[in-house]
Design an enzyme around this catalytic site. Sequence first.
Site, PDB file in Angstrom:
ATOM      1  N   ARG A  69       1.033  -1.240  -0.024  1.00  0.00           N
ATOM      2  CA  ARG A  69      -0.128   0.070  -0.066  1.00  0.00           C
ATOM      3  C   ARG A  69       0.936   1.091  -0.056  1.00  0.00           C
ATOM      4  O   ARG A  69       1.913   1.377   0.410  1.00  0.00           O
ATOM      5  CB  ARG A  69      -0.839   0.117   1.186  1.00  0.00           C
ATOM      6  N   TYR A 197      -1.864  -3.568  -6.803  1.00  0.00           N
ATOM      7  CA  TYR A 197      -1.376  -4.521  -5.484  1.00  0.00           C
ATOM      8  C   TYR A 197      -2.424  -4.404  -4.424  1.00  0.00           C
ATOM      9  O   TYR A 197      -2.827  -3.352  -4.184  1.00  0.00           O
ATOM     10  CB  TYR A 197      -0.172  -3.906  -5.197  1.00  0.00           C
ATOM     11  N   LYS A 206      -9.599  -2.630   1.825  1.00  0.00           N
ATOM     12  CA  LYS A 206      -9.287  -1.427   2.756  1.00  0.00           C
ATOM     13  C   LYS A 206     -10.094  -0.072   2.550  1.00  0.00           C
ATOM     14  O   LYS A 206     -10.729   0.592   3.035  1.00  0.00           O
ATOM     15  CB  LYS A 206      -7.762  -1.080   2.913  1.00  0.00           C
ATOM     16  N   HIS A 226     -10.527  -2.565  11.667  1.00  0.00           N
ATOM     17  CA  HIS A 226      -9.428  -3.524  11.196  1.00  0.00           C
ATOM     18  C   HIS A 226      -9.104  -4.658  12.132  1.00  0.00           C
ATOM     19  O   HIS A 226      -8.166  -4.688  13.027  1.00  0.00           O
ATOM     20  CB  HIS A 226      -8.180  -2.385  11.206  1.00  0.00           C
ATOM     21  N   SER A 248      -1.108  -3.915  10.091  1.00  0.00           N
ATOM     22  CA  SER A 248      -0.974  -5.165   9.066  1.00  0.00           C
ATOM     23  C   SER A 248       0.358  -5.719   9.380  1.00  0.00           C
ATOM     24  O   SER A 248       1.173  -4.789   9.662  1.00  0.00           O
ATOM     25  CB  SER A 248      -0.910  -4.251   7.908  1.00  0.00           C
ATOM     26  N   CYS A 250       1.108  -7.839  11.526  1.00  0.00           N
ATOM     27  CA  CYS A 250       1.627  -7.878  13.017  1.00  0.00           C
ATOM     28  C   CYS A 250       0.934  -9.370  13.602  1.00  0.00           C
ATOM     29  O   CYS A 250       0.899  -9.432  14.845  1.00  0.00           O
ATOM     30  CB  CYS A 250       1.039  -6.671  13.795  1.00  0.00           C
ATOM     31  N   ASP A 275      -9.154  -9.983   9.119  1.00  0.00           N
ATOM     32  CA  ASP A 275      -8.388  -8.605   8.801  1.00  0.00           C
ATOM     33  C   ASP A 275      -9.454  -7.306   9.163  1.00  0.00           C
ATOM     34  O   ASP A 275      -9.127  -6.166   9.608  1.00  0.00           O
ATOM     35  CB  ASP A 275      -8.220  -8.572   7.345  1.00  0.00           C
ATOM     36  N   ARG A 367       1.860 -12.185  -0.450  1.00  0.00           N
ATOM     37  CA  ARG A 367       1.026 -12.818  -0.166  1.00  0.00           C
ATOM     38  C   ARG A 367       0.234 -13.977  -0.496  1.00  0.00           C
ATOM     39  O   ARG A 367       0.739 -14.233  -1.658  1.00  0.00           O
ATOM     40  CB  ARG A 367       0.092 -11.364  -0.214  1.00  0.00           C
ATOM     41  N   ASN A 494       0.216 -17.682  22.571  1.00  0.00           N
ATOM     42  CA  ASN A 494      -0.777 -16.653  22.897  1.00  0.00           C
ATOM     43  C   ASN A 494      -2.142 -16.876  23.405  1.00  0.00           C
ATOM     44  O   ASN A 494      -2.760 -16.238  23.824  1.00  0.00           O
ATOM     45  CB  ASN A 494      -0.892 -15.696  21.588  1.00  0.00           C
TER      46      ASN A 494
HETATM   47  O1  SAT Z   1      -2.496  -4.970   0.890  1.00  0.00           O
HETATM   48  S1  SAT Z   1      -3.663  -4.640   2.066  1.00  0.00           S
HETATM   49  O2  SAT Z   1      -4.042  -3.331   2.642  1.00  0.00           O
HETATM   50  O3  SAT Z   1      -4.862  -5.391   1.585  1.00  0.00           O
HETATM   51  C1  SAT Z   1      -2.899  -5.823   3.231  1.00  0.00           C
HETATM   52  C2  SAT Z   1      -2.669  -4.933   4.509  1.00  0.00           C
HETATM   53  O4  SAT Z   1      -1.818  -4.236   4.536  1.00  0.00           O
HETATM   54  O5  SAT Z   1      -3.246  -5.341   5.594  1.00  0.00           O
HETATM   55 MN    MN Z   2      -5.021  -5.575   7.230  1.00  0.00          MN
END
Ligand code: SAT
Ligand code: MN
Length: 585
Positions: A69, A197, A206, A226, A248, A250, A275, A367, A494
């Site tokens: 992004r 992308y 997003k 998120h 993102s 993490c 997500d 990804r 966790n």
């Molecule tokens: O590329 S995305 O924004 O969909 C993935 C992310 O950063 O969480």
């Molecule tokens: Mn995300």
Amino acid sequence: MTSNQDLSEWVTQVAALTQPESIHWCDGSEEENSALKELMLSTGDLLRLNEETHPNCFLHRSDPKDVARVEHLTFVCAELEDDAGPNNNWMSPDDGHAKIDPLFAGSMKGRVMYVIPYLMGPYGSPFSRAGVEITDSPYVVVNMRIMARIGERALHHIEDCKSFVKGLHSLGDLSPDRRCIMHFPEELLIKSIGSGYGGNALLGKKCHALRIASSQARTEGWLAEHMLILGLESPAGEITYVAAAFPSACGKTNLAMLVPPEGYEGWKIWTVGDDIAWMHLGSDGRLWAINPEAGFFGVAPGTSLKTNPNCMNTLGRNAIYTNVAVTEDMQPWWEGIDGEKPTNLIDWQARKHDPEITGKAAHPNSRFTVSANQCPSFSPEGDAASGVPISAIIFGGRRASVSPLVFEAMDWEHGVFAGASMASETTAAASGQIGQVRRDPMAMKPFCGYNFADYWAHWLSFSKKSDKLPKVFHVNWFRKAEDGEFLWPGFGENMRVLEWIVNRCEGSVEADETPIGYVPKPDSLNLAGLDIGPATMRSLLGITPSVWVNEINEIEEYFNTFGKKVPDVLYAQIKRVRQAVSAEI
Ligand code: SAT
Ligand code: MN
């Protein structure tokens, strides 16, 4: 092609501007999907992976300058700058259109223009929302087919309910100089050009499900966040649902698919989403969450049978990989995957891999795209129209110091403060420097479609509407010792923290009150089978007053950048925590 006049007029208008060779309305069928994949195989946009080890899996290599992004090129074009807030790049809608429209002029010449009707959320759910993405990228179509519910049913939804989000996307010439992603919340419109992308191009994700939806949610009284959603089933068969916000890359996908470690026989984690969560207040006063997505667009590096076995068992078939490396026999490969590193790897840019010369074999933000219902832990409630009732909200950042492993907020106001003051080290999911600590409230810094100060006020408003809101927690799996080693093993372990959280929701475990919230008593976290001594636990749970005075000062400085709009309640929290930690110095 549709009885919705608004939609057909928009398609005509866009075609006049972008001048595609032809227009294809996507029906979402298997035949269409196969034909698109064949097309991309013939152009080299897709490569077929090893059919024996990875049936129906494909690799896409994006332009090397188009791998994440781009926050500096992402805009919220609200009428008033103050509505976008300092957390967004702003342009007036007029200026936004004037800047981006010329880039679309003729941008689809010689290309097919795909019209993708899509639904975010389960079929039949009152919380689901529709959109239409127009794109000249077949890669976008096949990914959207996994990530959202596309095609005829979505189109019927649009024809029945009228309102839908418009998303116009073109690859343009892929030049970063002519790339931008613009949101027009007042027009329910997105325009994105110059990137193929992920979050820049799959506009349902997003752009729609977070930036546009968060702004709709504010006016309509719900939350678009998120957050992953998981259900934690106890040996007694009771399921507690939790939503958790992390920036993102993490570990949201890992947490959402967690396999409980040894000693947790009879426990089970159910994955609802990894997500995004859309949460509405139910008539029972509880927050009910749906996952608007239908698939996972997860980070490959670091994913292995050790870190995330459910994910590995999800993505071995019917998956699209982007920017991973491949072995000689066309199996996908990335740093952190199981097994010995094979020789003769081909890296994400199709080069012979040589770590000395070309660095990592897979791009750090490479990804996989895969359907959620392929996941062994996918919840039977994952498609439930009502969503699932959330008992706990967890905020988490990636921080080497400062934040303890876990704490519970005193109440909703304090929970909102904990979310609003979140900070995290930046990752490869966005272009720019990696590892810098930045404030990332509710993990929404790149995704909140309006002014954070209004957003915090919106969050705070929920306590006036219900007394059955989830309890709020904050976690940090990433705390490090002086020597730079992680103090907490993370991943499946966790579960121990999740168990404490659920026990707190049920009121069955004690905690110590500290200035920053409730932390586990030394013996209330189940550490059986873990090689972690009391000294390490003290470091993990420690709250150093002098460090926290500094932290509070930084939080205050950050809030100040939002001016007078910041709710007084948040400043009252600053005052309270500052006094309490100062008294301990
Ligand atoms: O590329 S995305 O924004 O969909 C993935 C992310 O950063 O969480
Ligand atoms: Mn995300």
